[in-house]
Design a protein around this motif. Structure first.
Motif, PDB file in Angstrom:
ATOM      1  N   ASP A  64       0.894  -1.233   0.326  1.00 36.20           N
ATOM      2  CA  ASP A  64       0.074   0.120   0.532  1.00 36.20           C
ATOM      3  C   ASP A  64       1.103   1.739   0.055  1.00 36.20           C
ATOM      4  O   ASP A  64       1.009   1.817   0.836  1.00 36.20           O
ATOM      5  N   VAL A  65       1.424   1.420  -0.894  1.00 37.84           N
ATOM      6  CA  VAL A  65       2.043   2.741  -1.637  1.00 37.84           C
ATOM      7  C   VAL A  65       1.832   3.862  -1.420  1.00 37.84           C
ATOM      8  O   VAL A  65       1.524   3.035  -2.581  1.00 37.84           O
ATOM      9  N   SER A  66       1.144   4.845  -1.400  1.00 37.79           N
ATOM     10  CA  SER A  66       0.999   5.999  -3.126  1.00 37.79           C
ATOM     11  C   SER A  66       1.706   7.292  -2.170  1.00 37.79           C
ATOM     12  O   SER A  66       2.674   7.198  -1.102  1.00 37.79           O
ATOM     13  N   LEU A  67       2.355   7.573  -3.706  1.00 32.23           N
ATOM     14  CA  LEU A  67       3.304   8.029  -3.852  1.00 32.23           C
ATOM     15  C   LEU A  67       3.460   9.363  -4.442  1.00 32.23           C
ATOM     16  O   LEU A  67       3.042   8.802  -5.401  1.00 32.23           O
ATOM     17  N   SER A  68       3.379  10.514  -4.720  1.00 30.95           N
ATOM     18  CA  SER A  68       3.353  11.685  -6.062  1.00 30.95           C
ATOM     19  C   SER A  68       4.707  11.881  -6.180  1.00 30.95           C
ATOM     20  O   SER A  68       5.451  12.903  -5.260  1.00 30.95           O
ATOM     21  N   ILE A  69       5.460  12.587  -6.973  1.00 33.34           N
ATOM     22  CA  ILE A  69       7.135  12.628  -7.667  1.00 33.34           C
ATOM     23  C   ILE A  69       6.423  13.889  -8.444  1.00 33.34           C
ATOM     24  O   ILE A  69       6.111  13.448 -10.055  1.00 33.34           O
ATOM     25  N   GLY A  70       6.663  15.294  -8.715  1.00 32.84           N
ATOM     26  CA  GLY A  70       6.257  16.425  -9.139  1.00 32.84           C
ATOM     27  C   GLY A  70       7.466  16.155 -10.305  1.00 32.84           C
ATOM     28  O   GLY A  70       8.714  15.496  -9.622  1.00 32.84           O
ATOM     29  N   PRO A  71       7.066  16.769 -11.166  1.00 31.68           N
ATOM     30  CA  PRO A  71       8.302  17.263 -12.431  1.00 31.68           C
ATOM     31  C   PRO A  71       9.324  17.515 -11.753  1.00 31.68           C
ATOM     32  O   PRO A  71       9.536  19.200 -11.240  1.00 31.68           O
ATOM     33  N   GLY A  72      11.270  17.694 -11.877  1.00 23.05           N
ATOM     34  CA  GLY A  72      12.008  18.116 -11.656  1.00 23.05           C
ATOM     35  C   GLY A  72      12.457  17.204 -10.309  1.00 23.05           C
ATOM     36  O   GLY A  72      13.411  17.908  -9.650  1.00 23.05           O
ATOM     37  N   ASP A  73      11.742  16.973  -9.241  1.00 24.55           N
ATOM     38  CA  ASP A  73      11.575  16.250  -7.839  1.00 24.55           C
ATOM     39  C   ASP A  73      13.345  15.931  -8.037  1.00 24.55           C
ATOM     40  O   ASP A  73      13.185  14.667  -9.185  1.00 24.55           O
ATOM     41  N   PHE A  74      13.947  15.642  -7.044  1.00 27.03           N
ATOM     42  CA  PHE A  74      14.589  14.389  -6.070  1.00 27.03           C
ATOM     43  C   PHE A  74      14.488  14.088  -5.238  1.00 27.03           C
ATOM     44  O   PHE A  74      14.317  14.825  -3.812  1.00 27.03           O
ATOM     45  N   VAL A  75      13.715  12.872  -5.592  1.00 27.11           N
ATOM     46  CA  VAL A  75      13.401  11.914  -4.305  1.00 27.11           C
ATOM     47  C   VAL A  75      14.545  11.217  -4.075  1.00 27.11           C
ATOM     48  O   VAL A  75      14.873  10.355  -4.946  1.00 27.11           O
ATOM     49  N   ALA A  76      14.926  10.756  -2.376  1.00 27.58           N
ATOM     50  CA  ALA A  76      15.425   9.762  -1.742  1.00 27.58           C
ATOM     51  C   ALA A  76      14.950   8.398  -1.590  1.00 27.58           C
ATOM     52  O   ALA A  76      13.838   8.818  -0.619  1.00 27.58           O
ATOM     53  N   LEU A  77      14.969   6.703  -2.160  1.00 33.36           N
ATOM     54  CA  LEU A  77      14.249   6.228  -0.725  1.00 33.36           C
ATOM     55  C   LEU A  77      15.191   5.835  -0.351  1.00 33.36           C
ATOM     56  O   LEU A  77      16.022   5.089  -0.077  1.00 33.36           O
ATOM     57  N   LEU A  78      14.472   6.100   0.925  1.00 30.49           N
ATOM     58  CA  LEU A  78      16.063   5.827   2.018  1.00 30.49           C
ATOM     59  C   LEU A  78      15.349   4.440   2.969  1.00 30.49           C
ATOM     60  O   LEU A  78      13.891   4.569   3.472  1.00 30.49           O
ATOM     61  N   GLY A  79      15.778   3.499   3.468  1.00 29.96           N
ATOM     62  CA  GLY A  79      15.056   2.637   4.601  1.00 29.96           C
ATOM     63  C   GLY A  79      16.264   1.665   4.369  1.00 29.96           C
ATOM     64  O   GLY A  79      17.568   0.731   3.395  1.00 29.96           O
ATOM     65  N   PRO A  80      16.240   0.529   5.511  1.00 29.11           N
ATOM     66  CA  PRO A  80      17.423  -0.654   5.259  1.00 29.11           C
ATOM     67  C   PRO A  80      16.907  -1.765   4.207  1.00 29.11           C
ATOM     68  O   PRO A  80      16.032  -1.962   3.108  1.00 29.11           O
ATOM     69  N   SER A  81      18.151  -2.694   4.505  1.00 27.83           N
ATOM     70  CA  SER A  81      17.557  -4.423   3.114  1.00 27.83           C
ATOM     71  C   SER A  81      16.474  -4.107   3.672  1.00 27.83           C
ATOM     72  O   SER A  81      16.720  -4.925   4.582  1.00 27.83           O
ATOM     73  N   GLY A  82      15.915  -4.640   2.787  1.00 27.67           N
ATOM     74  CA  GLY A  82      14.355  -5.812   2.334  1.00 27.67           C
ATOM     75  C   GLY A  82      13.479  -4.646   3.114  1.00 27.67           C
ATOM     76  O   GLY A  82      12.477  -5.755   3.010  1.00 27.67           O
ATOM     77  N   CYS A  83      13.515  -3.642   2.938  1.00 25.05           N
ATOM     78  CA  CYS A  83      11.623  -2.624   2.777  1.00 25.05           C
ATOM     79  C   CYS A  83      11.384  -2.506   1.627  1.00 25.05           C
ATOM     80  O   CYS A  83      10.889  -1.910   1.644  1.00 25.05           O
ATOM     81  N   GLY A  84      11.695  -2.749   0.729  1.00 28.14           N
ATOM     82  CA  GLY A  84      11.610  -3.167  -0.349  1.00 28.14           C
ATOM     83  C   GLY A  84      11.317  -1.747  -1.387  1.00 28.14           C
ATOM     84  O   GLY A  84      10.632  -1.309  -2.235  1.00 28.14           O
ATOM     85  N   LYS A  85      12.546  -1.284  -1.184  1.00 28.89           N
ATOM     86  CA  LYS A  85      12.734   0.067  -1.538  1.00 28.89           C
ATOM     87  C   LYS A  85      13.288  -0.001  -3.242  1.00 28.89           C
ATOM     88  O   LYS A  85      12.795   0.472  -4.036  1.00 28.89           O
ATOM     89  N   SER A  86      14.024  -1.237  -3.390  1.00 29.66           N
ATOM     90  CA  SER A  86      14.399  -1.189  -4.929  1.00 29.66           C
ATOM     91  C   SER A  86      13.372  -1.945  -5.674  1.00 29.66           C
ATOM     92  O   SER A  86      12.866  -1.494  -6.699  1.00 29.66           O
ATOM     93  N   THR A  87      12.539  -2.771  -4.847  1.00 32.44           N
ATOM     94  CA  THR A  87      11.179  -3.093  -5.941  1.00 32.44           C
ATOM     95  C   THR A  87      10.515  -2.253  -5.804  1.00 32.44           C
ATOM     96  O   THR A  87      10.098  -1.970  -7.046  1.00 32.44           O
ATOM     97  N   LEU A  88       9.981  -0.992  -5.300  1.00 28.41           N
ATOM     98  CA  LEU A  88       9.601  -0.353  -5.621  1.00 28.41           C
ATOM     99  C   LEU A  88       9.981   0.689  -6.966  1.00 28.41           C
ATOM    100  O   LEU A  88       9.093   1.069  -7.347  1.00 28.41           O
TER     101      LEU A  88
END
Lengths: 294, 260
Positions: A64-88
């Motif tokens: 259930d991840v919802s996220l909006s990223i606007g044009p030109g945004d620089f967003v970091a997905l941060l978390g420990p390994s196994g948190c699904g950030k690469s999957t996302l």
């Protein structure tokens, strides 16, 4: 832009996790004429209740991840390994279809990899059977852009590797390979750049140089960037927004705005506000990690 | 400049050492032959050399060499033409893989020589059974290596290519084939060696020309120098061909695996 209000206003810019799209539109509506605001309000990337479940391993990697990223945004997905950030990130790239939910790219549902999203991988993603130049020219060739070799040579010059255009990837250092990877992802001029721990396999010195290099490249092309990392300092140094994820299942724990002015230099890492934010984020990650340990 | 010189120096020393090794071996051989003094059991290197001259001048050696080389290449090309596409198809299709792999696992341990009775029954004596035997021998190393090459395809490469606009056709030509190529070439090199070994076996039994046949009839007439001529020619030709394929591999086919 409305997001970058005052560089010093830290508390006010702290956003709740998983800002619903409507709230975000309202948030962006503050500036400009109505027309401009409507254009700006269409998020470049929008994740709507995305869940990814790997049935074979009975793992819910992202829930259930919802996220909006606007044009030109620089967003970091941060978390420990196994948190699904690469999957996302793989979901955003169209490599991995979500089990539930939808990813919108410029308002269109995304179902397959798109040339609008350039991807930079952690390592070993250059085609070893092509020279550095041919690696970078690959995308322009596939898309039928005119003069792919010239485009590739210019991008290699941009990342400081013009002299090794004809080298095989295996004869380049890890840092050089990643720079070729970034050049390759930028060659088709994608509006979105997805980066999966691109500097994770590099030594600390090279890593720091690459971060500065990335910011200067970003400043030149201004793509929307989603940058996956487990390094808190890297996330704060690079991004406008740091999305902290938690594991088991992978969810957004909290989001932080990082309103340091740009261009940024490494000396902001010594800034009291930088250190405070780092501690704050580290606390959250530690708390979440402890929860998942029980 | 220095690097080039050093490379020449190292090539020179390798040549020197190799020549010295061969000379020592030949010397020991000559010594043993002189001590034994029996032309049938162990002819001297000089006797073998003069037989070389004799067989070269009457043209029979070249005829045998030509017959054997042709069989080796016929078998090798038949084997590659079937093994490489089959291996790649099986590497990418789970269903076909499940269907065919057990069969291959069962056929693979059967030595090429065990196929000779069937080959003669089906095809008689002459060239066809030799093609059959050499292609059986070359098939398995080529197939197994090409299969490993096909399955070694990396997810990152596929994903990178797709995100850069590559469709299925471009994926096959620009990603899947080149990523399997190094292993395919390794298979071809081993397959060529196997084909050389098998052609002699086939000719010993099922043919009436070629180096293997020449060795066999010379054995029957106790002309041991001729047997040794046949053996050394086979060694020489096999080494030259496999070496040439190695050079081709490094310079032309997969240069990215051998930078510098």
């Amino acid at each position: 832009m409305a997001r970058r209000t005052s560089p010093n206003d830290f508390r006010a810019t702290r956003l709740p996790a998983a800002t619903p799209p409507a709230a975000r539109v309202a948030h962006l509506h503050v500036v400009g004429s109505d027309d401009a605001a409507t254009i700006e309000a269409t998020p470049r990337l929008h994740l709507d209740n995305v869940t990814v479940r790997f049935n074979a391993r009975a793992i819910t990697a992202v829930e259930d991840v919802s996220l909006s990223i606007g044009p030109g945004d620089f967003v970091a997905l941060l978390g420990p390994s196994g948190c699904g950030k690469s999957t996302l990130l793989n979901v955003m790239a169209g490599f991995c279809p979500p089990t539930r939910g939808t990813v919108y790219l410029d308002g269109e549902p995304l179902s397959a990899p798109s040339a609008k999203c350039g991807v930079v991988f952690q390592k070993h993603s250059l085609f070893p059977w092509m020279t550095a130049l041919d690696n970078v020219a690959f995308g322009p060739r596939r898309l039928g852009m005119p003069d792919p070799r010239r485009i590739a040579q210019e991008l290699l010059n941009t990342v400081g590797l013009g002299a090794v255009a004809n080298a095989w990837p295996s004869s380049l250092s890890g840092g050089m390979q990643q720079r070729v990877g970034i050049a390759r992802a930028l060659a088709t001029r994608p509006p979105v750049l997805l980066m999966d721990e691109p500097f994770g396999a590099l030594d600390a010195q090279t890593r720091s140089l690459m971060q500065e290099e990335l910011l200067s490249i970003w400043d030149r092309f201004r793509p929307t960037v989603v940058f996956v990392t487990h390094d808190i300092e890297e996330a704060i140094f690079l991004a406008d927004r740091v999305v902290v994820m938690q594991a088991f299942p992978g969810r957004i724990a909290q989001e932080f705005a990082i309103p340091f002015p740009r261009p940024r230099a490494t000396d902001i890492m010594d800034d009291a506000k930088f250190i405070e934010r780092r501690r704050e984020i580290a606390d959250i990650i530690r708390t979440e990690a402890r929860k998942s340990f029980r | 400049m220095k690097g080039i010189l050093r490379r020449y120096a190292s090539t020179g020393s390798a040549l020197l050492l190799g020549t010295a090794g061969l000379a020592i071996f030949t010397g020991l051989w000559a010594l043993a032959a002189a001590k034994l003094n029996n032309e049938v059991l162990l002819p001297s290197p000089l006797a073998v050399l003069s037989t070389y001259a004799e067989l070269l001048t009457d043209g029979s050696l070249l005829g045998d060499v030509r017959a054997s080389i042709f069989r080796v290449f016929a078998g090798f090309f038949i084997a590659s033409g079937i093994a490489v596409p089959l291996a790649l198809i099986l590497a990418y299709s789970r269903v076909l893989r499940g269907l065919v792999m057990p069969l291959i696992a069962l056929i693979r341990p059967i030595p090429p020589i065990a196929w000779i009775p069937l080959a003669i029954l089906w095809m008689g004596l002459g060239d066809p059974p030799s093609y059959f035997i050499t292609s059986i021998a070359a098939f398995f190393p080529i197939f197994l290596n090409a299969f490993a090459g096909g399955t070694s395809l990396q997810h990152e490469h596929v994903n990178a290519a797709r995100s850069l606009g590559a469709g299925p056709g471009a994926l096959l030509v620009t990603v899947m084939l080149p990523s399997a190529l190094p292993m395919i070439v390794t298979g071809l090199r081993i397959g060529l060696g196997q084909a050389w070994m098998a052609v002699v076996t086939a000719e010993l039994i099922a043919a009436q020309s070629g180096l293997g046949y020449m060795i066999q009839i010379s054995r029957l007439s106790l002309e041991t120098p001729r047997v040794l001529v046949g053996m050394t020619v086979i060694g020489l030709l096999g080494a030259v061909m496999i070496g040439a394929l190695g050079v081709l591999e490094r310079r032309v086919i997969v240069p990215w695996n051998h930078p510098h």
